[in-house]
Write a protein that holds these residues in place. Structure first.
Motif, PDB file in Angstrom:
ATOM      1  N   PHE A 193     -32.948 -26.875 -40.294  1.00  0.00           N
ATOM      2  CA  PHE A 193     -32.633 -26.559 -38.904  1.00  0.00           C
ATOM      3  C   PHE A 193     -32.260 -25.093 -38.755  1.00  0.00           C
ATOM      4  O   PHE A 193     -32.615 -24.445 -37.752  1.00  0.00           O
ATOM      5  CB  PHE A 193     -31.500 -27.435 -38.381  1.00  0.00           C
ATOM      6  CG  PHE A 193     -31.160 -27.162 -36.943  1.00  0.00           C
ATOM      7  CD1 PHE A 193     -31.934 -27.691 -35.918  1.00  0.00           C
ATOM      8  CD2 PHE A 193     -30.096 -26.327 -36.591  1.00  0.00           C
ATOM      9  CE1 PHE A 193     -31.658 -27.406 -34.585  1.00  0.00           C
ATOM     10  CE2 PHE A 193     -29.809 -26.052 -35.270  1.00  0.00           C
ATOM     11  CZ  PHE A 193     -30.590 -26.590 -34.263  1.00  0.00           C
ATOM     12  N   MET A 194     -31.566 -24.536 -39.753  1.00  0.00           N
ATOM     13  CA  MET A 194     -31.187 -23.125 -39.668  1.00  0.00           C
ATOM     14  C   MET A 194     -32.422 -22.235 -39.693  1.00  0.00           C
ATOM     15  O   MET A 194     -32.449 -21.172 -39.053  1.00  0.00           O
ATOM     16  CB  MET A 194     -30.239 -22.759 -40.809  1.00  0.00           C
ATOM     17  CG  MET A 194     -29.672 -21.355 -40.694  1.00  0.00           C
ATOM     18  SD  MET A 194     -28.355 -21.029 -41.876  1.00  0.00           S
ATOM     19  CE  MET A 194     -27.978 -19.313 -41.459  1.00  0.00           C
ATOM     20  N   GLN A 195     -33.459 -22.632 -40.424  1.00  0.00           N
ATOM     21  CA  GLN A 195     -34.702 -21.860 -40.425  1.00  0.00           C
ATOM     22  C   GLN A 195     -35.280 -21.746 -39.018  1.00  0.00           C
ATOM     23  O   GLN A 195     -35.773 -20.685 -38.619  1.00  0.00           O
ATOM     24  CB  GLN A 195     -35.724 -22.519 -41.362  1.00  0.00           C
ATOM     25  CG  GLN A 195     -35.420 -22.348 -42.839  1.00  0.00           C
ATOM     26  CD  GLN A 195     -36.388 -23.109 -43.725  1.00  0.00           C
ATOM     27  OE1 GLN A 195     -36.844 -24.196 -43.356  1.00  0.00           O
ATOM     28  NE2 GLN A 195     -36.706 -22.559 -44.882  1.00  0.00           N
ATOM     29  N   GLN A 196     -35.190 -22.840 -38.260  1.00  0.00           N
ATOM     30  CA  GLN A 196     -35.707 -22.828 -36.897  1.00  0.00           C
ATOM     31  C   GLN A 196     -34.769 -22.105 -35.941  1.00  0.00           C
ATOM     32  O   GLN A 196     -35.190 -21.253 -35.160  1.00  0.00           O
ATOM     33  CB  GLN A 196     -35.929 -24.267 -36.416  1.00  0.00           C
ATOM     34  CG  GLN A 196     -37.010 -25.027 -37.157  1.00  0.00           C
ATOM     35  CD  GLN A 196     -37.164 -26.445 -36.639  1.00  0.00           C
ATOM     36  OE1 GLN A 196     -36.342 -26.919 -35.851  1.00  0.00           O
ATOM     37  NE2 GLN A 196     -38.221 -27.126 -37.078  1.00  0.00           N
ATOM     38  N   ALA A 197     -33.471 -22.438 -36.003  1.00  0.00           N
ATOM     39  CA  ALA A 197     -32.512 -21.893 -35.041  1.00  0.00           C
ATOM     40  C   ALA A 197     -32.377 -20.380 -35.157  1.00  0.00           C
ATOM     41  O   ALA A 197     -32.160 -19.688 -34.159  1.00  0.00           O
ATOM     42  CB  ALA A 197     -31.148 -22.562 -35.231  1.00  0.00           C
ATOM     43  N   TYR A 198     -32.513 -19.845 -36.365  1.00  0.00           N
ATOM     44  CA  TYR A 198     -32.335 -18.411 -36.573  1.00  0.00           C
ATOM     45  C   TYR A 198     -33.663 -17.706 -36.848  1.00  0.00           C
ATOM     46  O   TYR A 198     -33.668 -16.541 -37.261  1.00  0.00           O
ATOM     47  CB  TYR A 198     -31.358 -18.166 -37.723  1.00  0.00           C
ATOM     48  CG  TYR A 198     -29.932 -18.523 -37.372  1.00  0.00           C
ATOM     49  CD1 TYR A 198     -29.024 -17.559 -36.955  1.00  0.00           C
ATOM     50  CD2 TYR A 198     -29.491 -19.845 -37.465  1.00  0.00           C
ATOM     51  CE1 TYR A 198     -27.727 -17.887 -36.642  1.00  0.00           C
ATOM     52  CE2 TYR A 198     -28.184 -20.189 -37.148  1.00  0.00           C
ATOM     53  CZ  TYR A 198     -27.308 -19.212 -36.731  1.00  0.00           C
ATOM     54  OH  TYR A 198     -26.019 -19.538 -36.414  1.00  0.00           O
ATOM     55  N   SER A 199     -34.775 -18.399 -36.624  1.00  0.00           N
ATOM     56  CA  SER A 199     -36.115 -17.815 -36.783  1.00  0.00           C
ATOM     57  C   SER A 199     -36.281 -17.140 -38.147  1.00  0.00           C
ATOM     58  O   SER A 199     -36.729 -15.997 -38.258  1.00  0.00           O
ATOM     59  CB  SER A 199     -36.380 -16.793 -35.658  1.00  0.00           C
ATOM     60  OG  SER A 199     -36.283 -17.419 -34.400  1.00  0.00           O
ATOM     61  N   ARG A 200     -35.936 -17.869 -39.200  1.00  0.00           N
ATOM     62  CA  ARG A 200     -36.020 -17.296 -40.545  1.00  0.00           C
ATOM     63  C   ARG A 200     -37.324 -17.633 -41.253  1.00  0.00           C
ATOM     64  O   ARG A 200     -37.593 -17.111 -42.340  1.00  0.00           O
ATOM     65  CB  ARG A 200     -34.834 -17.793 -41.390  1.00  0.00           C
ATOM     66  CG  ARG A 200     -33.473 -17.367 -40.869  1.00  0.00           C
ATOM     67  CD  ARG A 200     -33.329 -15.845 -40.843  1.00  0.00           C
ATOM     68  NE  ARG A 200     -33.599 -15.248 -42.121  1.00  0.00           N
ATOM     69  CZ  ARG A 200     -32.690 -15.112 -43.085  1.00  0.00           C
ATOM     70  NH1 ARG A 200     -31.446 -15.513 -42.865  1.00  0.00           N
ATOM     71  NH2 ARG A 200     -33.004 -14.560 -44.236  1.00  0.00           N
ATOM     72  N   GLY A 201     -38.137 -18.513 -40.687  1.00  0.00           N
ATOM     73  CA  GLY A 201     -39.413 -18.840 -41.319  1.00  0.00           C
ATOM     74  C   GLY A 201     -39.210 -19.411 -42.705  1.00  0.00           C
ATOM     75  O   GLY A 201     -38.414 -20.328 -42.923  1.00  0.00           O
ATOM     76  N   ASN A 202     -39.935 -18.870 -43.688  1.00  0.00           N
ATOM     77  CA  ASN A 202     -39.832 -19.321 -45.080  1.00  0.00           C
ATOM     78  C   ASN A 202     -38.943 -18.415 -45.933  1.00  0.00           C
ATOM     79  O   ASN A 202     -38.955 -18.509 -47.162  1.00  0.00           O
ATOM     80  CB  ASN A 202     -41.231 -19.387 -45.712  1.00  0.00           C
ATOM     81  CG  ASN A 202     -42.054 -20.525 -45.132  1.00  0.00           C
ATOM     82  OD1 ASN A 202     -41.520 -21.617 -44.868  1.00  0.00           O
ATOM     83  ND2 ASN A 202     -43.353 -20.280 -44.936  1.00  0.00           N
ATOM     84  N   ALA A 203     -38.203 -17.542 -45.288  1.00  0.00           N
ATOM     85  CA  ALA A 203     -37.332 -16.621 -46.033  1.00  0.00           C
ATOM     86  C   ALA A 203     -36.179 -17.388 -46.692  1.00  0.00           C
ATOM     87  O   ALA A 203     -35.702 -18.395 -46.180  1.00  0.00           O
ATOM     88  CB  ALA A 203     -36.787 -15.546 -45.108  1.00  0.00           C
ATOM     89  N   VAL A 204     -35.736 -16.875 -47.831  1.00  0.00           N
ATOM     90  CA  VAL A 204     -34.609 -17.443 -48.574  1.00  0.00           C
ATOM     91  C   VAL A 204     -33.684 -16.296 -48.956  1.00  0.00           C
ATOM     92  O   VAL A 204     -34.137 -15.272 -49.488  1.00  0.00           O
ATOM     93  CB  VAL A 204     -35.086 -18.187 -49.845  1.00  0.00           C
ATOM     94  CG1 VAL A 204     -33.906 -18.559 -50.720  1.00  0.00           C
ATOM     95  CG2 VAL A 204     -35.878 -19.430 -49.469  1.00  0.00           C
ATOM     96  N   ASP A 205     -32.401 -16.448 -48.677  1.00  0.00           N
ATOM     97  CA  ASP A 205     -31.440 -15.389 -48.998  1.00  0.00           C
ATOM     98  C   ASP A 205     -30.934 -15.492 -50.437  1.00  0.00           C
ATOM     99  O   ASP A 205     -30.619 -14.485 -51.063  1.00  0.00           O
ATOM    100  CB  ASP A 205     -30.250 -15.445 -48.043  1.00  0.00           C
ATOM    101  CG  ASP A 205     -30.641 -15.065 -46.626  1.00  0.00           C
ATOM    102  OD1 ASP A 205     -31.548 -14.228 -46.480  1.00  0.00           O
ATOM    103  OD2 ASP A 205     -30.056 -15.610 -45.672  1.00  0.00           O
TER     104      ASP A 205
END
Length: 437
Positions: free
Chosen positions: A237-249
């Motif tokens: 959900f955080m990938q969608q809500a923050y528009s992070r796509g497939n990025a990983v920190d």
């Protein structure tokens, strides 16, 4: 004095504890020991204080050191000792036409790459982080750090659930708007306490339902802002809500049982670096933080602390014993005439020996047990000061058998402290005692 002389002259050969002739408990002998020690109260008190302080320091430092170790371990509570964290940083080396200082980002595919190329890894789980924000509940608010995690992250850093549950597979699959809040955030949003599960808080104009409260206060390793202020969301959900796509920190990993993580760090770095055209030897560009090294450092630190505790405690106790021995020597010198008369009317060297050693043991035992009780009382106060919400942060008390060993050590010290004065007392001859008179 007269009573003891009468006992000896009448053949009652059990006048002294620990060495008198005959069998039984002679109350008169113990009364005489106490009378001798209380004859000069100030001197006995100051002599015993050295032993008291030595035992207090030893027991207090042992309990305090154990509590301090536990408090520091709380900073890393729940973290797997065979874990490592991988994240991207600006490169520090030029590589294949790319200059150093290049910014790059890991991607979700890196998780699969690590699983395939480093089969010794057990858990490989991605994480996302935001730059922080504000959480609102009614008219209350709290500054937070937001992170996105998968359910298997709990195998890397075990949560301490005070209420509810952690993120689960259904939250990930259905992209649920749920969250797990940490201790400080819970205290600020719900100062009245109670179970907040099922209630909704607002973060960045999105409402999330609280499903758990995590009391894990791993202050040594914090990924999402100030310790205890984190809010964990399902990663999908955080990938969608923050528009992070497939990025990983960050990617957190643990080794399988028996695997030494330090032997895998180079392979982990190389796997990630080659996929992003980074020099595999660039330790700054592809950062791998091995927690195994950190835990080994803590273990070595506390080995040194424990050695220092025993050194200081036993050294102080030894100094007290020397003080007892010196004062007993003075006492024997003052009682030269008395001891000579005892020898003249039939007291054996063994009886004189037991008399002096008994006085030394009684003095050190009383002072030593007082030191143990005082140290236990102080340690109990420290435990009460480190209790919050009914949860004890650290145990400062010493174990029962530790206290028993300390008491036994004090008894040995008492015997050793009385040996030299007792030897001098046994060497006194009646003729020399009369001449001294």
């Amino acid at each position: 004095m007269k009573r003891n002389q009468d006992n000896i002259s009448k053949g009652n050969r059990k006048p002294l504890p620990w060495g008198g002739v005959g069998v039984g408990f002679d109350l008169d002998s113990y009364r005489e020991v106490l009378d001798t020690l209380t004859r000069n109260k100030s001197r006995s008190f100051l002599t015993g204080f050295g032993v008291f302080w030595g035992v207090f320091m030893l027991v207090g430092l042992m309990g305090g050191g154990a509590g301090l170790k536990e408090l520091l371990e709380q900073n890393f509570a729940g973290f797997a000792t065979n874990s490592a964290m991988v994240w991207a940083q600006p490169t520090s080396k030029a590589y294949k036409g790319f200059r150093k200082g290049r910014m790059w980002t890991m991607e979700y595919k890196d998780v699969d790459r690590l699983r395939q190329n480093v089969p010794e890894l057990d858990v490989v789980t991605p994480m996302l982080f935001s730059n922080g924000g504000i959480a609102y509940y009614g008219d209350r608010k709290a500054t937070i750090g937001v992170s996105g995690a998968m359910p298997d992250f709990r195998r890397v850093n075990e949560p301490k659930m005070y209420y509810g549950r952690y993120i689960d597979e259904a939250d990930i699959r259905d992209h649920r708007k749920v969250c797990v809040i940490q201790k400080k955030t819970y205290k600020e949003l719900f100062p009245g306490g109670g179970d907040p599960c099922g209630k909704r808080i607002r973060i960045d104009n999105i409402y999330y339902q609280i499903v758990g409260v995590d009391y894990n206060m791993s202050e040594g390793i914090s990924f999402s802002g100030e310790t205890g202020t984190g809010v964990t969301l399902p990663l999908t959900f955080m990938q969608q809500a923050y528009s992070r796509g497939n990025a990983v920190d960050m990617i957190a990993v643990t080794g399988r049982k028996g695997v030494v993580m330090s032997k895998l760090t180079d392979r982990i770095r190389e796997t990630i670096a080659r996929a992003h055209t980074i020099d595999p030897t660039d330790e700054q560009g592809a950062m791998v933080f091995n927690t195994e090294v950190l835990f080994q450092l803590l273990d070595n630190l506390f080995r040194g602390v424990n050695f220092l505790i025993w050194l200081v405690g036993l050294g102080t106790l030894l100094a007290g014993a020397i003080g007892v021995s010196n004062i007993m020597m003075v006492t024997v010198r003052e009682r030269t005439t008395e001891i000579g008369i005892r020898r003249a009317i039939g007291a054996t060297p063994k009886m004189i020996l037991s008399q002096i050693i008994s006085e030394s043991i009684v003095l050190t035992l009383v002072a030593g047990m007082s030191g143990i009780l005082f140290a236990v009382m102080i340690l109990q106060m420290l435990e009460l000061a480190n209790t919050e919400d009914g949860i004890l942060a650290a145990h400062f008390q010493v174990g029962f058998w530790t206290a028993i060993v300390a008491a036994f050590a004090v008894s040995i010290v008492g015997v050793l402290a009385g040996l030299a004065p007792a030897a001098r007392a046994m060497s006194i001859k009646p003729v020399d005692a009369m001449r001294d008179e």
